[in-house]
Motif scaffolding. Structure first.
Motif, PDB file in Angstrom:
ATOM      1  N   GLU A 179      21.514  12.622 -24.361  1.00  0.00           N
ATOM      2  CA  GLU A 179      20.307  11.794 -24.291  1.00  0.00           C
ATOM      3  C   GLU A 179      19.024  12.614 -24.132  1.00  0.00           C
ATOM      4  N   PRO A 180      19.011  13.678 -23.300  1.00  0.00           N
ATOM      5  CA  PRO A 180      17.782  14.483 -23.235  1.00  0.00           C
ATOM      6  C   PRO A 180      17.378  15.068 -24.591  1.00  0.00           C
ATOM      7  N   LEU A 239      14.296  25.363 -18.352  1.00  0.00           N
ATOM      8  CA  LEU A 239      14.830  24.420 -17.375  1.00  0.00           C
ATOM      9  C   LEU A 239      14.214  23.051 -17.635  1.00  0.00           C
ATOM     10  N   ALA A 240      15.041  22.139 -18.134  1.00  0.00           N
ATOM     11  CA  ALA A 240      14.575  20.791 -18.463  1.00  0.00           C
ATOM     12  C   ALA A 240      14.849  19.860 -17.288  1.00  0.00           C
ATOM     13  N   GLY A 249      10.009  20.437 -17.415  1.00  0.00           N
ATOM     14  CA  GLY A 249      10.125  19.060 -16.946  1.00  0.00           C
ATOM     15  C   GLY A 249      11.290  18.382 -17.653  1.00  0.00           C
ATOM     16  N   ALA A 250      11.713  17.246 -17.136  1.00  0.00           N
ATOM     17  CA  ALA A 250      12.860  16.532 -17.699  1.00  0.00           C
ATOM     18  C   ALA A 250      12.523  15.945 -19.065  1.00  0.00           C
ATOM     19  N   TRP A 251      13.532  15.896 -19.932  1.00  0.00           N
ATOM     20  CA  TRP A 251      13.361  15.324 -21.271  1.00  0.00           C
ATOM     21  C   TRP A 251      13.866  13.882 -21.236  1.00  0.00           C
ATOM     22  N   ILE A 252      12.944  12.969 -21.261  1.00  0.00           N
ATOM     23  CA  ILE A 252      13.258  11.551 -21.072  1.00  0.00           C
ATOM     24  C   ILE A 252      13.099  10.804 -22.388  1.00  0.00           C
ATOM     25  N   ALA A 307      22.184  14.637 -13.603  1.00  0.00           N
ATOM     26  CA  ALA A 307      20.748  14.929 -13.620  1.00  0.00           C
ATOM     27  C   ALA A 307      19.947  13.760 -14.195  1.00  0.00           C
ATOM     28  N   GLY A 308      20.446  13.155 -15.278  1.00  0.00           N
ATOM     29  CA  GLY A 308      19.706  12.081 -15.917  1.00  0.00           C
ATOM     30  C   GLY A 308      19.629  10.833 -15.066  1.00  0.00           C
ATOM     31  N   THR A 309      20.748  10.425 -14.467  1.00  0.00           N
ATOM     32  CA  THR A 309      20.744   9.228 -13.629  1.00  0.00           C
ATOM     33  C   THR A 309      19.887   9.439 -12.390  1.00  0.00           C
ATOM     34  N   THR A 310      19.977  10.628 -11.788  1.00  0.00           N
ATOM     35  CA  THR A 310      19.158  10.926 -10.609  1.00  0.00           C
ATOM     36  C   THR A 310      17.673  10.837 -10.952  1.00  0.00           C
TER      37      THR A 310
END
Length: 411
Positions: free
Chosen positions: A15-16, A197-198, A218-221, A315-318
């Motif tokens: 998903e990222p 680091l995503a 940063g996170a890839w949303i 990581a994604g759910t958190t």
């Protein structure tokens, strides 16, 4: 510009990349994702409007058996994945300007990029697998380190040897066939000196976490605009916010009896329950109307409607729960999940249930912590600090790398 994104892993790995591919498209580039051929991932990428290149075996076929995969399974899978990357990615990469890899040790991707002559980037969603003087490596199939060894540098050297045992023969065989010299340290070759680091800097700060020079994007949303099903909307509107319980792709790893325990705990708290079926095929113990079972739904919309989210600590759910401002109870199973659980507790936005098998009493205690006004307040405040532009930051860096013909070394 045309960018190839590659992964092999669970939904938390796929998903990222869909989010990153969407950001690349918004910047005017073409993007395609090489990912496992599981139907769930094909559907996800189609929904995002991202071309899917099937890569390797399905993840479900590897992890969804009655027992977790063994070390022997890992030694069978590793050369299969290396071969799949060379065979599948080479003809695609020849028409691309850069390639990014993530997921389960992507040995072979850098080598394809090297042969084609395009920039290569390795990205990760946490720092635990990266060499560090501050902590030891995690478990990996192969010869274990001697009992009593505590020098982290020695332990990481032995970790590299285990990676070589898993991937080295297949990788160097394929490199030789392409006229490329052999690699003597597969792990460091895959990681490079400047991995990305995503992950969100508030949730997972990078300072001092590894000996390598990280570029934190940063996170890839992936934005999810799907409406919630009408039946779920009606359930949410029928009373106080429910507790959500889900373990995602944790099939054989889901806690034994977790659905029954979660229902009892929620009822004791006077809460209804949204139970995510997931790969473990969770089901409630009865057909009472205070439990609603969901499949693949918009968690971004759902979590903000819940009183608390009980999950495995991916990581994604958190990150999704943190962005929603909802308290969390993390029941970690494997890999990085215990560290995400501890981080949630450290930030005061939830509870870490580190015991592997929750009981009614232990999960009740953790949920009570999550439902306190103090925890709810901290979760609400922190939500505003979690950035949503990580995919755009990474997309621009990738396009710059493609234009310059080399991967960035700072950022």
């Amino acid at each position: 510009m045309r960018i190839l994104l590659s992964t092999w892993g669970s939904r938390g790995d796929v998903e990222p990349l869909a989010g990153l591919a969407t950001a690349l498209q918004e910047l005017g580039a073409e993007a395609l994702v090489a990912a496992p051929p599981d139907e769930e991932f094909a559907t996800l990428l189609a929904r995002a409007g991202v071309p899917h290149v099937p890569l390797g075996p399905t993840v479900h076929s590897i992890v969804a058996g009655p027992k977790p995969p063994t070390g022997k399974d890992a030694f069978r899978l590793a050369p299969e994945l290396v071969a799949a990357r060379f065979t599948t990615l080479m003809p695609v990469a020849e028409e691309c300007d850069a390639v990014l890899a993530t997921g389960l040790m992507p040995a072979g991707v850098r080598d394809v990029a090297e042969k084609v002559g395009i920039p290569y980037v390795l990205a990760c969603f946490h720092t635990l697998g990266l060499p560090s003087q501050h902590f030891p490596p995690g478990r990996r199939p192969g010869t274990p380190s001697p009992e009593g060894e505590t020098d982290n540098r020695v332990l990481w050297k032995q970790d590299a040897e285990r990676v070589n045992d898993l991937y080295g023969p297949a990788l160097n065989s394929h490199r030789e066939a392409l006229g490329l010299p052999p690699v003597d340290n597969v792990r460091d070759h895959v990681f490079t000196d400047h991995p990305w680091l995503a992950a969100d800097a508030t949730l997972w700060p990078s300072q001092g976490k590894t000996d390598l020079e990280l570029i934190q994007t940063g996170a890839w949303i992936l934005p999810d605009k799907r409406p919630l099903p009408n039946e779920l909307e009606a359930f949410l509107d029928s009373g106080a916010p429910p507790v959500y319980v889900g373990f995602g792709s944790m099939a054989a790893y889901a806690p034994e009896g977790i659905a029954d325990v979660a229902v009892k705990v929620s009822r004791a708290q006077g809460r209804s329950l949204v139970l995510a079926r997931g790969w473990a095929d969770l089901a409630p113990p009865d057909d009472a109307d205070d439990c609603f079972v969901v499949g693949d739904v918009n968690q971004q919309a759902l979590f903000g409607r819940c009183a608390a989210v009980v999950h495995h600590g991916g990581a994604g759910t958190t990150t999704t729960a943190a962005r929603a401002g909802v308290p969390q109870v993390v029941v970690p199973r494997i890999a990085d999940q215990p560290s995400w659980a501890r981080r949630v507790a450290e930030l005061g936005i939830g509870a870490a249930h580190l015991e592997p098998t929750p009981t009614v009493d232990s999960l009740s205690e953790a949920l009570q912590t999550a439902l306190t006004p103090e925890t709810q307040g901290r979760a609400s405040v922190l939500a505003g600090a979690v950035r949503a532009d990580g995919a755009t930051v990474a997309a621009q860096l990738l396009l710059d790398a493609a234009a310059q013909g080399k991967a960035p070394i700072s950022g």
